[in-house]
Write a protein that holds these residues in place. Structure first.
Motif, PDB file in Angstrom:
ATOM      1  N   HIS A 232       0.850  -1.197   0.000  1.00  0.00           N
ATOM      2  CA  HIS A 232       0.000   0.000   0.000  1.00  0.00           C
ATOM      3  C   HIS A 232       0.883   1.244   0.000  1.00  0.00           C
ATOM      4  CE1 HIS A 232      -3.037   2.931   1.184  1.00  0.00           C
ATOM      5  NE2 HIS A 232      -2.253   3.281   2.183  1.00  0.00           N
ATOM      6  N   ASN A 233       0.635   2.128  -0.961  1.00  0.00           N
ATOM      7  CA  ASN A 233       1.390   3.372  -1.078  1.00  0.00           C
ATOM      8  C   ASN A 233       0.871   4.368  -0.044  1.00  0.00           C
ATOM      9  OD1 ASN A 233       2.610   5.815  -1.918  1.00  0.00           O
ATOM     10  ND2 ASN A 233       2.580   5.189  -4.063  1.00  0.00           N
ATOM     11  N   ASN A 234       1.745   4.796   0.870  1.00  0.00           N
ATOM     12  CA  ASN A 234       1.350   5.708   1.946  1.00  0.00           C
ATOM     13  C   ASN A 234       1.310   7.168   1.508  1.00  0.00           C
ATOM     14  OD1 ASN A 234       1.231   3.544   3.851  1.00  0.00           O
ATOM     15  ND2 ASN A 234       3.455   3.631   4.023  1.00  0.00           N
ATOM     16  N   GLY A 235       1.759   7.445   0.287  1.00  0.00           N
ATOM     17  CA  GLY A 235       1.725   8.811  -0.228  1.00  0.00           C
ATOM     18  C   GLY A 235       2.862   9.689   0.248  1.00  0.00           C
ATOM     19  N   ASP A 236       3.819   9.107   0.961  1.00  0.00           N
ATOM     20  CA  ASP A 236       4.952   9.888   1.465  1.00  0.00           C
ATOM     21  C   ASP A 236       6.289   9.273   1.045  1.00  0.00           C
ATOM     22  OD1 ASP A 236       4.994   7.583   2.969  1.00  0.00           O
ATOM     23  OD2 ASP A 236       4.820   8.573   4.925  1.00  0.00           O
ATOM     24  N   GLY A 237       6.236   8.454   0.003  1.00  0.00           N
ATOM     25  CA  GLY A 237       7.450   7.788  -0.464  1.00  0.00           C
ATOM     26  C   GLY A 237       7.671   6.431   0.147  1.00  0.00           C
ATOM     27  N   THR A 238       6.746   5.976   1.009  1.00  0.00           N
ATOM     28  CA  THR A 238       6.891   4.677   1.649  1.00  0.00           C
ATOM     29  C   THR A 238       5.676   3.800   1.371  1.00  0.00           C
ATOM     30  OG1 THR A 238       5.835   5.290   3.768  1.00  0.00           O
ATOM     31  CG2 THR A 238       8.196   5.768   3.517  1.00  0.00           C
ATOM     32  N   PHE A 239       5.863   2.505   1.600  1.00  0.00           N
ATOM     33  CA  PHE A 239       4.805   1.514   1.418  1.00  0.00           C
ATOM     34  C   PHE A 239       4.628   0.712   2.707  1.00  0.00           C
ATOM     35  CE2 PHE A 239       6.385   2.405  -2.797  1.00  0.00           C
ATOM     36  CZ  PHE A 239       5.285   2.298  -3.637  1.00  0.00           C
ATOM     37  N   THR A 240       3.424   0.174   2.883  1.00  0.00           N
ATOM     38  CA  THR A 240       3.137  -0.765   3.960  1.00  0.00           C
ATOM     39  C   THR A 240       2.544  -2.022   3.353  1.00  0.00           C
ATOM     40  OG1 THR A 240       2.694   1.039   5.526  1.00  0.00           O
ATOM     41  CG2 THR A 240       1.875  -1.155   6.111  1.00  0.00           C
ATOM     42  N   GLU A 241       3.094  -3.175   3.675  1.00  0.00           N
ATOM     43  CA  GLU A 241       2.607  -4.428   3.113  1.00  0.00           C
ATOM     44  C   GLU A 241       1.311  -4.841   3.814  1.00  0.00           C
ATOM     45  OE1 GLU A 241       1.475  -7.734   1.642  1.00  0.00           O
ATOM     46  OE2 GLU A 241       2.307  -8.145   3.638  1.00  0.00           O
ATOM     47  N   LEU A 242       0.220  -4.963   3.043  1.00  0.00           N
ATOM     48  CA  LEU A 242      -1.111  -5.223   3.601  1.00  0.00           C
ATOM     49  C   LEU A 242      -1.768  -6.451   2.974  1.00  0.00           C
ATOM     50  CD1 LEU A 242      -2.604  -1.586   3.757  1.00  0.00           C
ATOM     51  CD2 LEU A 242      -1.512  -2.891   5.597  1.00  0.00           C
ATOM     52  N   GLY A 243      -0.976  -7.426   2.559  1.00  0.00           N
ATOM     53  CA  GLY A 243      -1.542  -8.603   1.927  1.00  0.00           C
ATOM     54  C   GLY A 243      -2.568  -9.310   2.790  1.00  0.00           C
ATOM     55  N   ALA A 244      -2.245  -9.517   4.061  1.00  0.00           N
ATOM     56  CA  ALA A 244      -3.148 -10.258   4.952  1.00  0.00           C
ATOM     57  C   ALA A 244      -4.445  -9.501   5.197  1.00  0.00           C
ATOM     58  CB  ALA A 244      -2.436 -10.547   6.271  1.00  0.00           C
ATOM     59  N   SER A 245      -4.353  -8.216   5.503  1.00  0.00           N
ATOM     60  CA  SER A 245      -5.557  -7.456   5.845  1.00  0.00           C
ATOM     61  C   SER A 245      -6.446  -7.173   4.630  1.00  0.00           C
ATOM     62  CB  SER A 245      -5.184  -6.132   6.518  1.00  0.00           C
ATOM     63  OG  SER A 245      -4.421  -5.315   5.661  1.00  0.00           O
ATOM     64  N   THR A 246      -5.871  -7.225   3.423  1.00  0.00           N
ATOM     65  CA  THR A 246      -6.668  -6.977   2.221  1.00  0.00           C
ATOM     66  C   THR A 246      -7.209  -8.262   1.602  1.00  0.00           C
ATOM     67  OG1 THR A 246      -4.691  -7.024   0.819  1.00  0.00           O
ATOM     68  CG2 THR A 246      -5.420  -4.871   1.644  1.00  0.00           C
ATOM     69  N   GLY A 247      -6.734  -9.414   2.063  1.00  0.00           N
ATOM     70  CA  GLY A 247      -7.193 -10.680   1.505  1.00  0.00           C
ATOM     71  C   GLY A 247      -6.516 -11.042   0.201  1.00  0.00           C
ATOM     72  N   THR A 248      -5.351 -10.467  -0.050  1.00  0.00           N
ATOM     73  CA  THR A 248      -4.640 -10.728  -1.313  1.00  0.00           C
ATOM     74  C   THR A 248      -3.387 -11.574  -1.116  1.00  0.00           C
ATOM     75  OG1 THR A 248      -3.400  -8.651  -1.077  1.00  0.00           O
ATOM     76  CG2 THR A 248      -5.467  -8.558  -2.312  1.00  0.00           C
ATOM     77  N   ASN A 249      -3.143 -12.058   0.093  1.00  0.00           N
ATOM     78  CA  ASN A 249      -1.910 -12.783   0.410  1.00  0.00           C
ATOM     79  C   ASN A 249      -2.031 -14.254   0.037  1.00  0.00           C
ATOM     80  OD1 ASN A 249      -3.835 -13.130   2.446  1.00  0.00           O
ATOM     81  ND2 ASN A 249      -2.282 -13.669   3.973  1.00  0.00           N
ATOM     82  N   LEU A 250      -2.221 -14.522  -1.248  1.00  0.00           N
ATOM     83  CA  LEU A 250      -2.376 -15.888  -1.726  1.00  0.00           C
ATOM     84  C   LEU A 250      -1.091 -16.674  -1.518  1.00  0.00           C
ATOM     85  CD1 LEU A 250      -4.133 -15.057  -5.129  1.00  0.00           C
ATOM     86  CD2 LEU A 250      -5.207 -15.478  -2.907  1.00  0.00           C
TER      87      LEU A 250
END
Length: 575
Positions: A232-250
């Motif tokens: 997930h793009n935080n809009g400040d030049g950094t990302f946070t990995e959200l696979g589990a919370s978004t249901g995309t962590n296949l």
């Protein structure tokens, strides 16, 4: 046994749906692209983009062994000739060729990945390609790269690159390289939150999963020991990995990252190919989460899936789905490929193989484009085992209309990557998202395709660029390619639909104004509100050319008033 039973059900459906009008024919040899790409275990990439900007989609194909990169130029009538000696070096087991304007100079440069000999960046100078990898700061040594996806994660107007590295020894991580805007790149992986972990990655895609205007990154990882990642793009030049919370962590044998809005709700969905346990279609729930709707939609494939692409094959207004597979078609119960027709009710139907006669080879990457500019999308497929490329010509028997949209950024990156295009037709809407590197080692046409059925015009076309600029066109004619330059229709009042005005943007020596109504008054203001041009017209003409040679470079505003007293103000950029 469970997956085999599901496959038998799909085979039954195949027989029942053999009457469908969608039809394709392999015309690779007939059109001059009957060539093998080599053995290529796990496949090589394909590009269906117009690399020389002549208006016709070309074909670029990765190869193996002693072959150099294969580039076929479209001769403007749907036949191809080889473009030889385009690239020297990096001629052993290429993985993905991708054309990208990394320096925003208006032509396509070439990036080629390899999991054997290292990646290479070639700068385009009047179709002379020069290896600038070392000077660019991109990695030269072999880092086992398969996919390279390009996007502008920090919205500075320059395309950055995410490298998906499939190191089976789990030592080499993926990398995010920031484009510095001066021909060089900087590794920002750790600083941006991508981290240093190795995930055996095949491919990734930049797209905006939550519609917040920032490009996120989805990564497909091989083997069940490595889950897929959503940064997930935080809009400040950094990302946070959200696979589990978004249901995309296949946790599957994930190969592809195919993005599209299959249900036309304005939220982009993800299709991921897999081993015979089944491909997965993730529906975007519009709340930051995704749901596995594979069973509901009937898109499981249940064979060894690789490349996949969304496209509206019959131009009926919804996205269909084509999947390439590594089975040769000789194994009972397994598919070598599949075409799923969108039934516009959240389900798909598997077409009979007669729609793609003899589509029975071990295939990997695919991409879509338009070989003859008839508005009906074709598909190219890279086959292994020294088999020739497939070029599936669209022969669908219908008379549906279409629109293609090609973007050119000014404030955003030149290619317009990361833009959302919305079209409204008869109360219905469709959405496309522009990507650069998608599916499995694929690159689709730079034009976005929209099928509009029996409609002869489009109510509106709306482009939301990464910069935040929004361009809107009204009453657009069908069956054309609409070339849109960023900022061309900016207005302080978008409610004056009855007076559609188009200007060229950016402007060099002359501003061309075309109005749907006769022009009464035209004024141009500089950034301080000072009038620098004014002309009152008495001839009831709807066109006006303004000499702008004496204007200094910068931002101006053009006020156009019609004889019905409607007013439109457009932002123009003077180069």
């Amino acid at each position: 046994m469970k997956s085999l039973s599901k496959q038998l059900i799909f085979l039954i459906l195949t027989v029942q749906l053999s009457y469908c009008q969608i039809s394709y024919q392999d015309q690779a040899a007939a059109r001059g692209v009957g060539q093998s790409c080599g053995l290529l275990e796990l496949g090589g990439g394909v590009s269906f983009i117009d690399f020389n900007n002549d208006g016709w989609d070309d074909i670029t194909m990765a190869t193996q062994g002693s072959q150099v990169l294969v580039v076929y130029k479209n001769t403007s009538n749907g036949f191809f000739i080889p473009e030889i000696n385009l690239v020297s070096g990096n001629d052993y087991q290429q993985r993905q060729p991708i054309w990208v304007d990394y320096d925003n100079d208006g032509d396509y440069d070439l990036y080629v990945t390899s999991d054997v000999d290292g990646n290479r960046l070639y700068e385009n100078n009047d179709m002379t390609l020069t290896d600038v990898t070392s000077a660019s700061g991109l990695p030269m040594l072999n880092i086992f790269t398969f996919g390279a996806s390009w996007g502008d994660y920090n919205k500075d107007g320059y395309l950055d690159v995410f490298l998906s590295n499939r190191d089976v020894n789990e030592q080499i991580p993926n990398y995010l390289y920031k484009n510095n805007g001066d021909g060089t790149f900087t590794d920002v992986s750790e600083a941006a939150g991508i981290g240093t972990g190795s995930y055996i990655s095949f491919c990734s895609a930049f797209f905006d999963y939550n519609n917040d205007g920032w490009q996120d990154i989805y990564v497909s990882n091989d083997k069940v020991i490595t889950q897929n990642l959503l940064y997930h793009n935080n809009g400040d030049g950094t990302f946070t990995e959200l696979g589990a919370s978004t249901g995309t962590n296949l946790a599957i044998d994930a190969m592809s990252t195919t993005i599209g809005d299959y249900n036309n709700d304005g939220w982009f969905d993800i299709y991921v190919t897999n081993s015979p346990e089944g491909n997965i279609l993730l529906k975007n729930n519009a709340d930051g989460t995704f749901t596995d709707v594979t069973s509901i939609t009937g898109t499981g494939f249940y064979s060894t899936g690789w490349g996949s692409v969304f496209l509206d094959a019959d131009n009926d207004g919804d996205l269909d789905l084509y999947v390439s597979g590594a089975s040769s078609g000789m194994v009972p119960g397994y598919l070598s490929s599949a075409f799923y027709e969108n039934m516009n009710n959240d389900t798909f139907s598997l077409l009979s193989n007669g729609s793609f006669n003899n589509d029975n080879l071990e295939s990997y990457a695919n991409a879509m484009g338009d070989i003859d500019n008839d508005g009906y999308p074709e598909i190219i497929v890279s086959n292994s085992n020294h088999e020739d490329l497939f070029l599936w010509k669209n022969l669908s028997d219908n008379s549906n209309n279409w629109l293609k949209v090609k973007l050119e950024g000014t404030e955003s990156n030149k290619q317009g990557v990361g833009s959302t295009i919305e079209v409204g037709i008869g109360g219905q809407t469709q959405y496309r998202y522009t990507l650069c590197g998608e599916g499995y080692l694929g690159q689709n046409s730079a034009s976005e395709f929209f099928g509009i059925g029996s409609h002869t015009s489009i109510d509106y076309v709306k482009v939301t660029w990464l910069s935040g600029i929004v361009d809107v066109f009204y009453d657009v004619s069908a069956n054309q390619t609409l070339n849109i330059v960023e900022g061309i229709t900016l207005s302080t009042d978008e409610n004056h639909l009855q007076n559609n005005i188009v200007v060229n943007n950016p402007v060099l020596d002359k501003l061309h104004i075309k109005s749907s109504q006769p022009i009464q008054l035209c004024e141009i203001y500089d950034g301080l509100g000072k009038i620098v041009f004014s002309k009152k017209m008495f001839s009831f003409e709807s066109k006006l050319d303004v000499n702008t040679q004496l204007l200094s470079p910068g931002i101006y505003f053009c006020r156009v008033q019609s004889y019905s007293n409607t007013v439109k103000i457009l932002k123009i950029i003077k180069k």
